[in-house]
Enzyme design. Structure first.
Site, PDB file in Angstrom:
ATOM      1  N   CYS A 217       0.815  -1.230   0.000  1.00  0.00           N
ATOM      2  CA  CYS A 217       0.000   0.000   0.000  1.00  0.00           C
ATOM      3  C   CYS A 217       0.842   1.272   0.000  1.00  0.00           C
ATOM      4  O   CYS A 217       0.322   2.358  -0.257  1.00  0.00           O
ATOM      5  CB  CYS A 217      -0.946  -0.002   1.191  1.00  0.00           C
ATOM      6  SG  CYS A 217      -2.118  -1.367   1.109  1.00  0.00           S
TER       7      CYS A 217
ATOM      8  N   HIS B 136      -3.139   7.079   2.482  1.00  0.00           N
ATOM      9  CA  HIS B 136      -3.564   5.794   1.904  1.00  0.00           C
ATOM     10  C   HIS B 136      -4.967   5.486   2.412  1.00  0.00           C
ATOM     11  O   HIS B 136      -5.241   5.553   3.607  1.00  0.00           O
ATOM     12  CB  HIS B 136      -2.579   4.697   2.312  1.00  0.00           C
ATOM     13  CG  HIS B 136      -3.110   3.337   2.025  1.00  0.00           C
ATOM     14  ND1 HIS B 136      -3.603   2.994   0.791  1.00  0.00           N
ATOM     15  CD2 HIS B 136      -3.291   2.249   2.823  1.00  0.00           C
ATOM     16  CE1 HIS B 136      -4.035   1.745   0.831  1.00  0.00           C
ATOM     17  NE2 HIS B 136      -3.871   1.276   2.054  1.00  0.00           N
TER      18      HIS B 136
ATOM     19  N   ASN C  40     -10.309   0.042  -0.451  1.00  0.00           N
ATOM     20  CA  ASN C  40      -8.850   0.110  -0.336  1.00  0.00           C
ATOM     21  C   ASN C  40      -8.248  -0.454  -1.626  1.00  0.00           C
ATOM     22  O   ASN C  40      -8.348  -1.658  -1.882  1.00  0.00           O
ATOM     23  CB  ASN C  40      -8.421  -0.715   0.885  1.00  0.00           C
ATOM     24  CG  ASN C  40      -6.909  -0.731   1.096  1.00  0.00           C
ATOM     25  OD1 ASN C  40      -6.149  -0.349   0.212  1.00  0.00           O
ATOM     26  ND2 ASN C  40      -6.489  -1.192   2.260  1.00  0.00           N
TER      27      ASN C  40
HETATM   28  O1  UT7 Z   1      -4.084  -1.425   3.244  1.00  0.00           O
HETATM   29  C1  UT7 Z   1      -3.050  -1.877   4.091  1.00  0.00           C
HETATM   30  C2  UT7 Z   1      -3.273  -1.392   5.435  1.00  0.00           C
HETATM   31  N1  UT7 Z   1      -4.477  -1.994   5.963  1.00  0.00           N
HETATM   32  C3  UT7 Z   1      -5.105  -1.378   6.926  1.00  0.00           C
HETATM   33  O2  UT7 Z   1      -4.720  -0.301   7.294  1.00  0.00           O
HETATM   34  C4  UT7 Z   1      -6.292  -2.077   7.572  1.00  0.00           C
HETATM   35  C5  UT7 Z   1      -6.279  -1.741   9.035  1.00  0.00           C
HETATM   36  N2  UT7 Z   1      -7.336  -2.392   9.807  1.00  0.00           N
HETATM   37  C6  UT7 Z   1      -8.633  -2.037   9.725  1.00  0.00           C
HETATM   38  O3  UT7 Z   1      -9.026  -1.181   8.945  1.00  0.00           O
HETATM   39  C7  UT7 Z   1      -9.591  -2.669  10.715  1.00  0.00           C
HETATM   40  O4  UT7 Z   1      -8.859  -3.399  11.674  1.00  0.00           O
HETATM   41  C8  UT7 Z   1     -10.627  -3.600  10.051  1.00  0.00           C
HETATM   42  C9  UT7 Z   1     -11.630  -2.780   9.264  1.00  0.00           C
HETATM   43  C10 UT7 Z   1      -9.937  -4.607   9.143  1.00  0.00           C
HETATM   44  C11 UT7 Z   1     -11.424  -4.344  11.130  1.00  0.00           C
HETATM   45  O5  UT7 Z   1     -12.036  -3.427  12.015  1.00  0.00           O
HETATM   46  P1  UT7 Z   1     -11.857  -3.595  13.606  1.00  0.00           P
HETATM   47  O6  UT7 Z   1     -12.671  -2.547  14.206  1.00  0.00           O
HETATM   48  O7  UT7 Z   1     -10.379  -3.602  13.896  1.00  0.00           O
HETATM   49  O8  UT7 Z   1     -12.508  -4.996  13.875  1.00  0.00           O
HETATM   50  P2  UT7 Z   1     -11.858  -6.347  14.481  1.00  0.00           P
HETATM   51  O9  UT7 Z   1     -11.019  -7.033  13.453  1.00  0.00           O
HETATM   52  O10 UT7 Z   1     -11.254  -6.078  15.803  1.00  0.00           O
HETATM   53  O11 UT7 Z   1     -13.168  -7.203  14.692  1.00  0.00           O
HETATM   54  C12 UT7 Z   1     -14.210  -6.801  15.632  1.00  0.00           C
HETATM   55  C13 UT7 Z   1     -15.344  -7.800  15.520  1.00  0.00           C
HETATM   56  C14 UT7 Z   1     -14.875  -9.255  15.616  1.00  0.00           C
HETATM   57  O12 UT7 Z   1     -15.860  -9.971  16.318  1.00  0.00           O
HETATM   58  P3  UT7 Z   1     -15.664 -10.301  17.880  1.00  0.00           P
HETATM   59  O13 UT7 Z   1     -14.406 -11.106  17.966  1.00  0.00           O
HETATM   60  O14 UT7 Z   1     -15.577  -8.967  18.565  1.00  0.00           O
HETATM   61  O15 UT7 Z   1     -16.901 -11.077  18.204  1.00  0.00           O
HETATM   62  C15 UT7 Z   1     -14.854  -9.716  14.181  1.00  0.00           C
HETATM   63  O16 UT7 Z   1     -15.070 -11.100  14.050  1.00  0.00           O
HETATM   64  O17 UT7 Z   1     -15.984  -7.674  14.255  1.00  0.00           O
HETATM   65  C16 UT7 Z   1     -16.016  -8.964  13.601  1.00  0.00           C
HETATM   66  N3  UT7 Z   1     -15.895  -8.728  12.156  1.00  0.00           N
HETATM   67  C17 UT7 Z   1     -16.948  -8.480  11.375  1.00  0.00           C
HETATM   68  N4  UT7 Z   1     -18.266  -8.368  11.638  1.00  0.00           N
HETATM   69  C18 UT7 Z   1     -19.082  -8.094  10.612  1.00  0.00           C
HETATM   70  C19 UT7 Z   1     -14.775  -8.709  11.387  1.00  0.00           C
HETATM   71  N5  UT7 Z   1     -15.082  -8.446  10.114  1.00  0.00           N
HETATM   72  C20 UT7 Z   1     -16.428  -8.309  10.079  1.00  0.00           C
HETATM   73  C21 UT7 Z   1     -17.344  -8.029   9.048  1.00  0.00           C
HETATM   74  N6  UT7 Z   1     -18.653  -7.919   9.370  1.00  0.00           N
HETATM   75  N7  UT7 Z   1     -16.960  -7.825   7.772  1.00  0.00           N
END
Ligand code: UT7
Length: 334
Positions: free
Chosen positions: A118, A246, A276
């Site tokens: 990225c 980004h 993204n």
């Molecule tokens: O491009 C290269 C650089 N990449 C980035 O910068 C990405 C950086 N990371 C992010 O943008 C975020 O971490 C994400 C958008 C990928 C995820 O958001 P988050 O707020 O960090 O969520 P999380 O991974 O901590 O997940 C929270 C909850 C989990 O459930 P539990 O364990 O709390 O029950 C996940 O299983 O949300 C759940 N979850 C979803 N729920 C509904 C994860 N993905 C989804 C989904 N829909 N698509």
């Protein structure tokens, strides 16, 4: 790694082009086969829809269309270097850029790929700008092009909701640091101890990402790199008029702006419509900002990126008075 502040000769941005696939995939489309919802995706990421390339469209076709658009935006037909930043080349060997050059009728031109995930576009901008200021070339097409749909697991809701396909390009030409559009300074860095955080594991097809850890690393890295690049050109962080980060997650961009004490309106956000797009995200966001006339010519602008590697990088430039050109995804015959 930091380039010295430009004195006199500089690479100047003179054209801006894009190519987005025509197929739109909305959050609701994804929610039909994944355990997710528009509300979750939009509130956690800021993304509402993304583009997905047709099977016949490779990264090279997207890159060439964006490159052709950037040349048209600059009123040029050629350049001395074609540099393609991509995580998703059409082939492992050879690189994508020579084919892009030939699609642009520029066979004979120097052409190579650059892989920094990225951060690829900012890395490529730094390399091309250094080659121009060193006198190695007069002009360069710097293209960020991605077809993440080839490495995204459609059944993994933690990544399938994030990525999109597309390409953005700029033309850089030799000029002076006093011109609008001059690239004034770049700052690049990496930390390979984080390679497992964003990776296509060896022997596997799909990208795996530890999103929360990436998020936590992205914010301070982009803030520190932005501060370094601003300091090098004598700008206080609060004097940055346009911050084009980004486009991974709107919450990351907002956190970066908050830590830099920049009002939200100085932030350029384009991910709602395209998701993204990795190495393509910054030039696509630049074209969006130009289209919306968000920045005046000469405005103090910082591009900042973070991604797999881990890698990060920033560039300080003055905003160019250019009108972006958008080309459609080539059809199967073209
Ligand atoms: O491009 C290269 C650089 N990449 C980035 O910068 C990405 C950086 N990371 C992010 O943008 C975020 O971490 C994400 C958008 C990928 C995820 O958001 P988050 O707020 O960090 O969520 P999380 O991974 O901590 O997940 C929270 C909850 C989990 O459930 P539990 O364990 O709390 O029950 C996940 O299983 O949300 C759940 N979850 C979803 N729920 C509904 C994860 N993905 C989804 C989904 N829909 N698509």
């Amino acid at each position: 790694m930091s380039s010295p502040p430009a004195a006199g000769r500089a690479a100047v941005l003179s054209g801006l082009g894009t190519c987005l696939p025509s197929r739109v995939v909305t959050n609701d489309d994804l929610a039909r086969h994944l355990d997710t919802s528009h509300e979750w995706i939009h509130s956690r990421t800021g993304i509402a829809r993304r583009r997905v390339a047709a099977p016949h469209t490779g990264t090279a076709e997207l890159a060439a269309a964006a490159g052709r658009a950037a040349l048209a935006s600059a009123g040029r037909t050629g350049c001395d270097l074609v540099l393609v930043a991509t995580t998703t080349p059409d082939r492992t060997c050879p690189a994508t850029a020579p084919r892009v050059a030939s699609l642009l009728d520029l066979s004979g031109t120097a052409a190579f790929d650059l892989s920094a995930v990225c951060s690829g576009f900012v890395y490529a901008l730094a390399v091309a700008s250094s080659l121009i200021t060193a006198g190695t070339c007069e002009s360069a097409l710097v293209i960020g092009a991605e077809r993440y749909s080839t490495i995204t697991d459609p059944d993994d809701r933690s990544t399938a909701i994030l990525f999109g396909d597309g390409a953005g390009a700029v033309l850089l030409e030799r000029g002076t640091a006093a011109r609008d559009g001059a690239v004034l300074h770049t700052d690049l860095g990496s930390d390979g101890t984080g390679e497992e955080l964003i990776t296509v594991p060896p022997g596997e097809r799909y990208l795996r990402m530890r999103g929360r850890e990436v998020y936590a690393r992205a914010v301070p890295a982009m803030v520190d790199s932005t501060r370094r690049v601003a300091k090098a050109v004598g700008w206080e962080p609060g004097e940055i008029e346009g911050l084009i980060g980004h486009q991974a997650n709107i919450r990351i961009l907002q956190a970066v702006a908050r830590r830099l004490e920049l009002p939200a309106e100085r932030l350029v956000a384009h991910l709602e419509d395209v998701g993204n797009t990795a190495a393509a995200s910054i030039p696509l966001a630049m074209a969006h900002a130009a289209e919306e006339r968000r920045l005046a010519p000469g405005a103090r602008t910082v591009l900042t990126a973070f991604g797999g590697g881990l890698t990060w990088g920033s560039a300080a430039l003055t905003w160019a008075d250019v009108t972006p050109v958008h080309h459609l995804e080539p059809d199967a015959a073209g």
